[in-house]
Design an enzyme around this catalytic site. Structure first.
Site, short mmCIF file in Angstrom:
data_model
loop_
_atom_site.label_atom_id
_atom_site.label_comp_id
_atom_site.label_asym_id
_atom_site.label_seq_id
_atom_site.Cartn_x
_atom_site.Cartn_y
_atom_site.Cartn_z
N LYS A 11 -2.56 -31.59 -5.98
CA LYS A 11 -1.89 -30.29 -6.04
C LYS A 11 -2.76 -29.21 -6.72
O LYS A 11 -3.75 -29.53 -7.39
CB LYS A 11 -0.55 -30.46 -6.76
CG LYS A 11 0.44 -31.35 -5.98
CD LYS A 11 1.80 -31.38 -6.66
CE LYS A 11 2.79 -32.22 -5.86
NZ LYS A 11 4.14 -32.22 -6.49
N PHE A 59 14.68 -25.68 -7.50
CA PHE A 59 13.23 -25.55 -7.75
C PHE A 59 12.42 -25.23 -6.50
O PHE A 59 11.20 -25.06 -6.57
CB PHE A 59 12.69 -26.81 -8.44
CG PHE A 59 12.87 -28.10 -7.67
CD1 PHE A 59 12.03 -28.44 -6.62
CD2 PHE A 59 13.89 -28.99 -8.01
CE1 PHE A 59 12.19 -29.64 -5.92
CE2 PHE A 59 14.07 -30.20 -7.32
CZ PHE A 59 13.21 -30.51 -6.27
N ARG A 104 0.20 -38.70 -13.27
CA ARG A 104 1.05 -37.62 -13.76
C ARG A 104 1.15 -37.61 -15.29
O ARG A 104 1.25 -36.54 -15.89
CB ARG A 104 2.42 -37.72 -13.09
CG ARG A 104 2.36 -37.22 -11.63
CD ARG A 104 3.55 -37.67 -10.85
NE ARG A 104 3.75 -36.88 -9.62
CZ ARG A 104 4.71 -37.14 -8.75
NH1 ARG A 104 5.55 -38.12 -8.95
NH2 ARG A 104 4.85 -36.38 -7.67
N ASN A 114 2.68 -31.30 -11.36
CA ASN A 114 2.49 -32.72 -11.67
C ASN A 114 1.33 -33.37 -10.91
O ASN A 114 1.30 -34.58 -10.72
CB ASN A 114 3.81 -33.48 -11.48
CG ASN A 114 4.33 -33.37 -10.06
OD1 ASN A 114 3.67 -32.79 -9.20
ND2 ASN A 114 5.49 -33.92 -9.80
N HIS A 117 1.06 -35.62 -5.02
CA HIS A 117 2.21 -35.93 -4.17
C HIS A 117 1.96 -37.25 -3.46
O HIS A 117 0.82 -37.56 -3.11
CB HIS A 117 2.40 -34.84 -3.09
CG HIS A 117 3.33 -35.26 -1.97
ND1 HIS A 117 4.69 -35.13 -2.05
CD2 HIS A 117 3.07 -35.87 -0.78
CE1 HIS A 117 5.24 -35.63 -0.95
NE2 HIS A 117 4.29 -36.07 -0.15
P1 IDP Z 1 8.25 -36.62 -6.12
O1 IDP Z 1 7.06 -35.69 -5.91
O2 IDP Z 1 8.08 -37.48 -7.32
O3 IDP Z 1 8.61 -37.40 -4.87
P2 IDP Z 1 10.52 -34.89 -5.53
O4 IDP Z 1 11.89 -35.05 -6.12
O5 IDP Z 1 10.33 -35.26 -4.09
O6 IDP Z 1 9.50 -35.69 -6.47
O7 IDP Z 1 10.11 -33.37 -5.74
C1 IDP Z 1 9.02 -32.81 -5.04
C2 IDP Z 1 8.23 -31.95 -6.02
O8 IDP Z 1 9.04 -30.86 -6.46
C3 IDP Z 1 7.83 -32.65 -7.32
O9 IDP Z 1 6.66 -33.44 -7.18
C4 IDP Z 1 7.61 -31.48 -8.24
O10 IDP Z 1 6.37 -30.81 -8.00
C5 IDP Z 1 8.75 -30.56 -7.82
N1 IDP Z 1 9.98 -30.79 -8.62
C6 IDP Z 1 10.84 -31.86 -8.54
N2 IDP Z 1 11.85 -31.74 -9.39
C7 IDP Z 1 11.65 -30.58 -10.05
C8 IDP Z 1 12.39 -29.88 -11.09
O11 IDP Z 1 13.43 -30.34 -11.58
N3 IDP Z 1 11.85 -28.69 -11.51
C9 IDP Z 1 10.71 -28.16 -10.99
N4 IDP Z 1 10.01 -28.77 -10.01
C10 IDP Z 1 10.47 -29.96 -9.56
MG MG Z 2 9.22 -36.63 -3.02
#
Ligand code: IDP
Ligand code: MG
Length: 140
Positions: A11, A59, A104, A114, A117
């Site tokens: 990212k 978000f 992460r 983070n 992905h």
């Molecule tokens: P993942 O990347 O661990 O699969 P997901 O729930 O699919 O997590 O969320 C996609 C991306 O959205 C996350 O990697 C992160 O960059 C962002 N994200 C997820 N939850 C939050 C939040 O609560 N606040 C801000 N950004 C978030």
């Molecule tokens: Mg995801």
């Protein structure tokens, strides 16, 4: 478990801090092979489409802005149990919750920024790979 493919993204927070090599080294160190890779800078429409599954999340808008704020490295990883292995090496979504030694935990700035992905299922992996790569670009 048979060999699998998954989509990985380094990212903008990580490309900005010159961490692509360190992140790839961890993925390779876990036995995953990079079989396709490119550096791209997404337009808003690309990020919106990629994260469409999150369009109703609070978000979403910030996530789209973040993912278009700088270049990213997109890559296809191949290996035994690649989807789960990639997510294990990345760690939990928030650096606060991620296990010690994960990408992460060590590189993530916060729950949004983070660093990496990874696809979350075989169906998602197939869709995400097809969104970013043509068959010709996946070269093994
Ligand atoms: P993942 O990347 O661990 O699969 P997901 O729930 O699919 O997590 O969320 C996609 C991306 O959205 C996350 O990697 C992160 O960059 C962002 N994200 C997820 N939850 C939050 C939040 O609560 N606040 C801000 N950004 C978030
Ligand atoms: Mg995801």
């Amino acid at each position: 478990m048979a060999s699998e493919r998954t989509l990985s993204i380094i990212k903008p927070d990580a490309t900005e801090r010159n961490l692509t090599g360190q992140i790839i080294a961890r993925l390779e160190g876990a036995g995953l092979r990079v079989i396709a890779q490119k550096r791209v800078w997404w337009k808003k429409k690309d990020a919106k489409k990629f994260y469409d599954v999150h369009k109703d999340q609070p978000f979403y808008k910030d996530l789209v802005a973040f993912m278009t704020s700088g270049p990213i490295v997109v890559q296809v990883l191949e290996g035994e149990d690649a989807i789960a292995k990639n997510r294990e090496v990345m760690g939990a979504t928030s650096p606060v919750d991620a296990a010690p030694g994960t990408i992460r935990k060590d590189f993530g700035v916060n729950i949004e920024r983070n660093s990496a992905h990874g696809s979350d299922s075989p169906e998602t992996a197939k869709k995400e790979i097809a969104f970013l790569f043509s068959k010709k670009e996946i070269v093994g």
